[in-house]
Design a protein around this motif. Structure first.
Motif, PDB file in Angstrom:
ATOM      1  N   TYR A   1     -48.107   8.626   8.860  1.00  0.00           N
ATOM      2  CA  TYR A   1     -48.190   9.400   7.630  1.00  0.00           C
ATOM      3  C   TYR A   1     -47.434  10.716   7.766  1.00  0.00           C
ATOM      4  CZ  TYR A   1     -52.181   6.235   7.215  1.00  0.00           C
ATOM      5  OH  TYR A   1     -52.980   5.128   7.188  1.00  0.00           O
TER       6      TYR A   1
ATOM      7  N   ILE B   1     -50.068   7.926  -1.766  1.00  0.00           N
ATOM      8  CA  ILE B   1     -49.001   8.921  -1.719  1.00  0.00           C
ATOM      9  C   ILE B   1     -49.123   9.854  -2.922  1.00  0.00           C
ATOM     10  CG2 ILE B   1     -46.496   9.275  -1.843  1.00  0.00           C
ATOM     11  CD1 ILE B   1     -46.163   6.660  -0.329  1.00  0.00           C
TER      12      ILE B   1
ATOM     13  N   ASP C   1     -37.893   1.085   6.418  1.00  0.00           N
ATOM     14  CA  ASP C   1     -38.546   1.332   5.139  1.00  0.00           C
ATOM     15  C   ASP C   1     -37.638   0.815   4.024  1.00  0.00           C
ATOM     16  OD1 ASP C   1     -39.776   2.255   2.867  1.00  0.00           O
ATOM     17  OD2 ASP C   1     -40.047   4.305   3.582  1.00  0.00           O
TER      18      ASP C   1
ATOM     19  N   ASP D   1     -46.066  11.180   2.237  1.00  0.00           N
ATOM     20  CA  ASP D   1     -45.396   9.879   2.324  1.00  0.00           C
ATOM     21  C   ASP D   1     -46.047   9.084   3.439  1.00  0.00           C
ATOM     22  OD1 ASP D   1     -43.633   7.854   1.762  1.00  0.00           O
ATOM     23  OD2 ASP D   1     -41.817   8.971   2.252  1.00  0.00           O
ATOM     24  N   GLN D   2     -45.731   7.814   3.535  1.00  0.00           N
ATOM     25  CA  GLN D   2     -46.180   6.991   4.646  1.00  0.00           C
ATOM     26  C   GLN D   2     -45.139   5.905   4.912  1.00  0.00           C
ATOM     27  OE1 GLN D   2     -49.919   5.529   2.894  1.00  0.00           O
ATOM     28  NE2 GLN D   2     -49.093   3.456   3.056  1.00  0.00           N
ATOM     29  N   ARG D   3     -45.154   5.367   6.136  1.00  0.00           N
ATOM     30  CA  ARG D   3     -44.182   4.345   6.521  1.00  0.00           C
ATOM     31  C   ARG D   3     -44.744   3.545   7.686  1.00  0.00           C
ATOM     32  NH1 ARG D   3     -39.726   8.495   9.272  1.00  0.00           N
ATOM     33  NH2 ARG D   3     -40.975   9.026  11.119  1.00  0.00           N
TER      34      ARG D   3
ATOM     35  N   LYS E   1     -35.841   5.524  -2.651  1.00  0.00           N
ATOM     36  CA  LYS E   1     -37.010   6.386  -2.624  1.00  0.00           C
ATOM     37  C   LYS E   1     -36.789   7.690  -3.386  1.00  0.00           C
ATOM     38  CE  LYS E   1     -38.228   8.159   1.273  1.00  0.00           C
ATOM     39  NZ  LYS E   1     -38.576   8.273   2.707  1.00  0.00           N
TER      40      LYS E   1
END
Length: 471
Positions: A225, A299, A327, A319-321, A391
């Motif tokens: 995160y 998010i 991504d 954000d998160q990945r 994004k």
């Protein structure tokens, strides 16, 4: 109705006007930014009447023409709100700093909230004064040119206007350039002091870094995160009051207040200077309570106060990945935008009919090669951009474009006032598999975490030794 929420259009239009969704613009780099945008107000000069030096105005007062002033009136002396080791913090200082927070929230802070914020601002100014004093005691000097350089960056990066206009903006909001420069000086002084007195004594072993890299590789595919945090310490007897204060801050943020502005003013973590941005972290790097909260957030969501060892935190999920996983939102798109506008006075029914024709024409486009001809036939404007990250598009458009076949047009979006647009996907370059952070990046993160912990102890000791007189 074929129009979507106008807020989606406004966000997209903002990007379009900067070379059609230009990417790579970062606001976090402007560490001393105020998150506020407002029109400048032109000052209207007031007129006054003057009289001869030897005459007395007819004011109905028995004032002799020959008089003597007893005592010295110094206009530079202000009534002190607090004396911190002999340095004065005035009510004007508090008021001007509070005005920065109010400006960052669009001037929408309620009066009762201002009263609470005023007390917090005073505490912040006391800490800032202690930090500047400690830096000076260690022969650390922040030059006027350094402060001015950062001040200029605020005006240029965040307000897109010249310095005189920026000064006028601050004055119109009840603040001043000197107030912001004082905050800049405090942040620079404290940062330089930590680099001299703490950072050289922070040791991170190669084994620790290599161990983290191994765990990263083993954790491939799990979630990490990017988090913003506002942290406030709380002794056991003050925990309830601190939590109540943080709930009020959370309410202000949820009502549209700037998370970055509140983090800069109130967070006690060293990340305050970057608006509370912790960067990318894995759940295992966070206290358990924060890790559990982050795992349940969406998010853009803000939650808190979350109890952590020594205090409370407000979290903002930026954000998160997936760790070491590409991504899909980092895909680079080649887009064409076709748009039409409506003349003044167009009714919603007329706009809907015109937009329906626009939709029919664009949905029949057979690839980007035919887009220019179609645009010419229907009187639409066309713009190309080959370097748009998925994004960077507004959220609803991300979902639409992500599933769009090459050569196809999106559904129309926009409003009657601002016109209607479609995007045509001409090409897509999917991201490569992500690699682990470098050895140096991980070491730097570990060092920063340990500097932050030592900095909190350092400031706590300065508070304990300070002599503070409140007015």
């Amino acid at each position: 109705m074929i129009f979507t929420d106008p807020s989606m259009f406004l966000e997209f239009e903002k990007k379009r006007k900067m070379n059609f969704m230009r990417t790579g613009i970062s606001s976090s780099h402007a560490k001393f930014a105020i998150a506020a945008t407002a029109a400048l107000f032109a000052a209207t000069p007031s007129t006054s009447q003057t009289v001869s030096d030897n005459s007395v105005p007819q004011a109905g007062l028995n004032i002799p023409e020959q008089l003597t002033i007893f005592g010295k009136d110094d206009p530079n002396v202000r009534r002190a709100t607090a004396l911190v080791n002999g340095d004065i913090i005035t009510g004007t200082d508090v008021g001007h700093r509070l005005a920065l927070i109010v400006a960052a929230n669009g001037g929408t802070v309620a009066e009762e909230e201002k009263n609470r914020l005023r007390l917090q601002v005073l505490r912040n100014l006391i800490d800032e004064t202690l930090q500047i004093q400690e830096a000076e005691a260690n022969e650390i000097t922040i030059s006027a040119s350094e402060i001015q350089q950062t001040f200029n960056q605020v005006a240029q990066q965040n307000f897109k206007q010249d310095l005189s206009a920026f000064d006028a903006y601050l004055r119109s909001k009840g603040s001043s350039a000197d107030t912001l420069k004082r905050q800049i000086k405090g942040e620079l002084a404290w940062s330089r002091l930590l680099r001299r007195n703490i950072q050289p004594f922070i040791n991170v072993g190669d084994e620790e870094v290599n161990s983290i890299i191994e765990r990263l590789n083993a954790s491939k595919g799990t979630t990490e995160y990017r988090i913003g945090e506002i942290y406030m310490s709380a002794a056991p007897d003050a925990a309830e009051q601190v939590a109540a204060n943080m709930r009020q801050i959370l309410d202000q943020i949820r009502q549209g207040g700037s998370f970055v502005a509140y983090a800069r003013q109130f967070s006690e973590a060293s990340t305050a200077v970057t608006g509370g941005d912790l960067g990318w972290v894995r759940p295992g790097q966070l206290p358990q309570s924060l890790a559990e909260a982050a795992a349940q957030m969406q998010i853009g969501q803000v939650v808190g106060p979350v109890q952590v060892p020594g205090g409370f935190s407000i979290l903002y999920l930026i954000d998160q990945r997936q760790i070491l996983t590409a991504d899909p939102r980092n895909a680079v798109l080649s887009l064409k935008q076709l748009s039409i506008s409506f003349p003044p006075g167009t009714t919603e029914a007329q706009a809907t009919a015109r937009a329906a024709e626009f939709a029919t024409a664009t949905q029949n486009i057979k690839g980007c090669g035919a887009a220019n001809e179609v645009a010419s036939n229907i009187g639409a404007a066309i713009v190309d951009n080959d370097q748009v990250r998925l994004k960077d598009l507004p959220g609803p458009l991300q979902n639409t474009i992500a599933d769009l076949p090459i050569g196809q047009a999106s559904q129309p979006f926009g409003s009657v006032a601002d016109g209607v647009r479609v995007l045509i996907l001409c090409g897509r370059d999917d991201p490569q598999t992500a690699s682990a952070p470098s050895f140096d990046q991980i070491m730097s993160q570990l060092e920063n975490e340990r500097v932050n912990k030592r900095a909190q102890i350092y400031l706590r000791d300065l508070r304990r030794d300070a002599i503070i007189d409140y007015n």
